[in-house]
Design an enzyme around this catalytic site. Structure first.
Site, PDB file in Angstrom:
ATOM      1  CB  SER A 139      18.873 -35.233 -35.543  1.00 25.37           C
ATOM      2  OG  SER A 139      17.415 -35.666 -35.205  1.00 25.37           O
ATOM      3  CE1 TYR A 151      18.143 -30.097 -36.970  1.00 31.70           C
ATOM      4  CE2 TYR A 151      17.003 -32.215 -37.359  1.00 31.70           C
ATOM      5  CZ  TYR A 151      17.855 -31.419 -36.587  1.00 31.70           C
ATOM      6  OH  TYR A 151      18.241 -31.680 -35.268  1.00 31.70           O
TER       7      TYR A 151
END
Length: 234
Positions: A139, A151
């Protein structure tokens, strides 16, 4: 050579499902891994049983993911690519001001970090045999600071993992690609993300297919893809 074979985790929706559709259109046969039997069965029905098989699996469980890889190779006779894509997203705060209860954090880490690691470990022996390709979904959040965001930390881990796997695979012929999307419309977006620019899952799928389509002499190490207009720190 027969049609290439790819395993995709997190295949029942979002980036995984979009990649399955794009890969099938490009001639891949697919082992599709997810925990949702209904969604996975619908996707296999769409693609056709000659092109895809469903593999109900928790990627955080070594016995399950290793069995899924083995079944894919046994069914199709080979494994040319594996896409460790399964992931979870939660809002978190280390100060406790907002976000998910810490009791939910374990699943986030197990899926995003252990799931990717176990998928790689399960698939790499077959990929060495085929001189194949391992891809991991990281990501853009795994390349910058996101206050209180666990995350983001899991995706930092995937970034390092991809580099370490690539280093271990030198001399095997295996290529390793880290795909790092910015904000994607996946159904897991937080309320504050709803009005921000977002990629479509199919945009990320095309990046995956780009990496896969390169000649054996080319190893696309990392791809970062953001929607036009996304702030670099969001």
């Amino acid at each position: 050579m027969s049609s290439p074979v790819m395993l995709i985790t997190g295949a029942s929706r979002g980036i995984g499902a979009a990649t399955a559709r794009a890969a099938a259109a490009a001639g891949y046969r697919l082992g599709l891994v997810a925990r949702s039997a209904d969604r996975l069965s619908a996707l296999v029905d769409e693609l056709g049983p000659a092109s895809a098989i469903p593999l109900i699996c928790d990627v955080g469980d070594w016995a399950q993911i290793s069995a899924a890889v083995e079944r894919t190779e046994d069914h199709f006779g080979r494994l040319d690519a594996a896409f460790a894509n399964a992931g979870l997203s939660l809002e978190t705060s280390f100060l406790g001001d907002s976000g998910a209860d810490p009791g939910q954090w374990r699943d986030l880490v197990l899926t995003n970090v252990c799931g990717a690691a176990l998928t790689a470990r399960a698939a790499l022996p077959a990929l060495v045999r085929s001189r194949g390709h391992l891809l991991l979904t990281g990501s853009a959040a795994g390349r910058g600071i996101r206050p209180g965001n666990l995350y983001s930390a899991t995706k930092w881990a995937v970034t390092g993992m991809a580099q370490n796997i690539r280093a271990e695979c030198v001399g095997t012929g295996v290529r390793v690609t880290l795909v790092q999307p910015g904000l994607v419309e996946t159904g897991m977006n937080t309320p504050e993300q709803l009005d921000r620019p977002k990629l479509r899952p199919s945009d990320v799928a095309q990046a995956v297919l780009y990496a896969l389509s390169q000649p054996e002499s080319v190893d696309v190490n990392e791809i970062m893809i953001r929607p036009t207009g996304q702030h670099p720190l969001r």
